[in-house]
Design an enzyme around this catalytic site. Sequence first.
Site, PDB file in Angstrom:
ATOM      1  CG  HIS A  64      -1.841  -1.091   1.332  1.00 46.26           C
ATOM      2  ND1 HIS A  64      -1.506  -2.320   1.863  1.00 46.26           N
ATOM      3  CD2 HIS A  64      -3.136  -1.204   0.929  1.00 46.26           C
ATOM      4  CE1 HIS A  64      -2.557  -3.130   1.795  1.00 46.26           C
ATOM      5  NE2 HIS A  64      -3.551  -2.488   1.227  1.00 46.26           N
ATOM      6  CD  GLU A  99       6.333   0.339   3.172  1.00 48.30           C
ATOM      7  OE1 GLU A  99       6.375  -0.544   4.080  1.00 48.30           O
ATOM      8  OE2 GLU A  99       5.360   0.464   2.416  1.00 48.30           O
ATOM      9  CG  ASP A 113      26.674   0.868  -8.233  1.00 48.52           C
ATOM     10  OD1 ASP A 113      27.132   0.161  -9.154  1.00 48.52           O
ATOM     11  OD2 ASP A 113      26.349   2.063  -8.405  1.00 48.52           O
TER      12      ASP A 113
END
Lengths: 142, 142, 142, 142, 142, 142
Positions: A64, A99, A113
């Site tokens: 949501h 989240e 990275d």
Amino acid sequence: MVDITHKSNTHRIAIAEATVVFGSAETAQAIRENRVPKGDVFEMSRAAGLLGIKKTPDLLPDCHPLPIEAASVNYELSDAQIRVEVRVETIYKTGVEVEAMHGASVVALNLYDMLKPIDKGIEIRNIRLLEKRGGKSDIHRN
Amino acid sequence: MVDITHKSNTHRIAIAEATVVFGSAETAQAIRENRVPKGDVFEMSRAAGLLGIKKTPDLLPDCHPLPIEAASVNYELSDAQIRVEVRVETIYKTGVEVEAMHGASVVALNLYDMLKPIDKGIEIRNIRLLEKRGGKSDIHRN
Amino acid sequence: MVDITHKSNTHRIAIAEATVVFGSAETAQAIRENRVPKGDVFEMSRAAGLLGIKKTPDLLPDCHPLPIEAASVNYELSDAQIRVEVRVETIYKTGVEVEAMHGASVVALNLYDMLKPIDKGIEIRNIRLLEKRGGKSDIHRN
Amino acid sequence: MVDITHKSNTHRIAIAEATVVFGSAETAQAIRENRVPKGDVFEMSRAAGLLGIKKTPDLLPDCHPLPIEAASVNYELSDAQIRVEVRVETIYKTGVEVEAMHGASVVALNLYDMLKPIDKGIEIRNIRLLEKRGGKSDIHRN
Amino acid sequence: MVDITHKSNTHRIAIAEATVVFGSAETAQAIRENRVPKGDVFEMSRAAGLLGIKKTPDLLPDCHPLPIEAASVNYELSDAQIRVEVRVETIYKTGVEVEAMHGASVVALNLYDMLKPIDKGIEIRNIRLLEKRGGKSDIHRN
Amino acid sequence: MVDITHKSNTHRIAIAEATVVFGSAETAQAIRENRVPKGDVFEMSRAAGLLGIKKTPDLLPDCHPLPIEAASVNYELSDAQIRVEVRVETIYKTGVEVEAMHGASVVALNLYDMLKPIDKGIEIRNIRLLEKRGGKSDIHRN
């Protein structure tokens, strides 16, 4: 997407962690001495992580959209690894575990990275929920 | 973002994995019998992962946008876990390791999101690069 | 969106600047002493700017998606202002001026967002193209 | 991202402006006579700006996602420039200044993008907050 | 995502259409007289459509990201409906049919969104591919 | 974007449908026997549709961002077509019709994208609102 129309707002907190394990003993040293060619790994990854937290419902179909009302990213650097801790808060009908987990994962990926030019053996371990409060059941792990 | 203007295109392949470890012995059974309330965890997570691969440069500041020319998501379900394997290919000046790692991470997060109503103890382990070909140095792990 | 199917690839460079003018004489001091409550304004804004450069075709209807092959964000801090310089490169059929201008604008907005708790009078001035090379006509301004 | 869990909703309004200064005296004339090859610069840039306002938390790491409940884009065209005014409203715990500033910046960039084929000397000046109401302190500038 | 690494670039064109059928005879008149309260439906929807074309791989899991090199949106307004025609071109290994179809669908939805305050009976009909050239097989429909 | 600051929250439901008409009589059979090369068309398109519903305000300039609190995608497969039904719910100041229509359109486009390798004649028909409750006026169609 699960129906949450009947639920009521509560203050919800979730804390997730991810661990970025170095392949080389030099990596922690390069970070401490600010010698990573791509820049400040902690600040850049914090920015990526905060944006990543907000993009979670854009990536996960059942998630949501909700008002993120507080978020932070913290780090513990040791010789062998960085432990990332992401905390997210909302006052809403459903929690922010995913989240927080997604934020931890984006921070870890951005560390990967930025560090891969100097360390080919980096791995991301143990993305997991540490704490969850404000919903039907609380979780607290050590 | 690193300057790649002088580099030339090569065919590049990266394979990354993530492991989603169950907290409960029932979870594998529920998946096998197609009893997960949120739906088909493998197909939904594949869709999320394919979209996630393409969104990598949107989440990681230093990551170059590049033409994803092949991508797939595969699963190995055992009693204790799901192993996710994501393969990405491009013909471009820079590799797709981070795209494969991000894809594996999104698939794992979506599995987590779909399974958490039936299993509170799920964790994501070992997001790592398994294979990388077509760049300056190849990587192959077991 | 203008038809560029008949054009050929050239190496294109664009440099844009934006200026963030302080409302208070204390602001430069707070930045130098790393006392901005929201964190390291330069590193966070660099991350936002690099992501912003890549999102340009997502925001401007007529802007072609293109392979960003190099990008950097630089700063000049003086007592009265921060000058932001964003450089973008591609090898493609159309230039990267708007990408560089958008990058400079996002960096400036993020500086504004991070500094506004300590300085209510901040303004963004003069987002403009400084240099453009590799297309039909070059531009170079002082 | 700053913790706003303890704050209460108020009706908040922010107005920001940006100025797009022409390099050539013909540009205003071309706009008035609807002769810009890329189309109607005001309507296209309004669409880009409204979408841009909503994308602000996607671009700025510390910016809270919030319910935009009203937004408008207005223009003043003179011989030398276009003044863009963007107004944003919400009923929420934090203000919409950065949303209004980002909207003004996207509108200005889109005007730049649509006008650059006919005017190489365009610059964006003075992206700034004109008005802010509903928070702890109001701002009103002339 | 289907493997296209072995394919070669060709110039590809796709044209798709969508039809927005009015519920009320007054709607065409309101558009012609520029009396739609939400503004210029054609220009705003063109902006939305051009952005929508570029977002196609962000929405459809199996869709390859590719360089959109030309795109246009055209309209035919009659008393009963608006016919939308979207044309997209690329020079790449795979076609742009889905991009053209998605563009037509976004334009139609935006027309719907802008017209619904004055016409509750609007429907979108017949989103379909009209023409496709440059791939293995061409399509041309009347 | 229309001003909704003065409106109050109500529970709103919208149901939209889209129809994907096959060009070949074999297509329904291939779906039933799970022989579509790109995979499970229903599950993948559901994932795309749920994400698409949430992206509606990102694509349509005048559309308010709002909390999607329930969403589902259902299918009716017959020999000649698939009927897609998308239901969206919110408790907010404005309705979710356009979100439901956009969801139906994305699901239909993804079905098109997955089926086009085996059926060149597919068309999308009749994207329309079936039901709308909770606003000033209700709509119910057969």
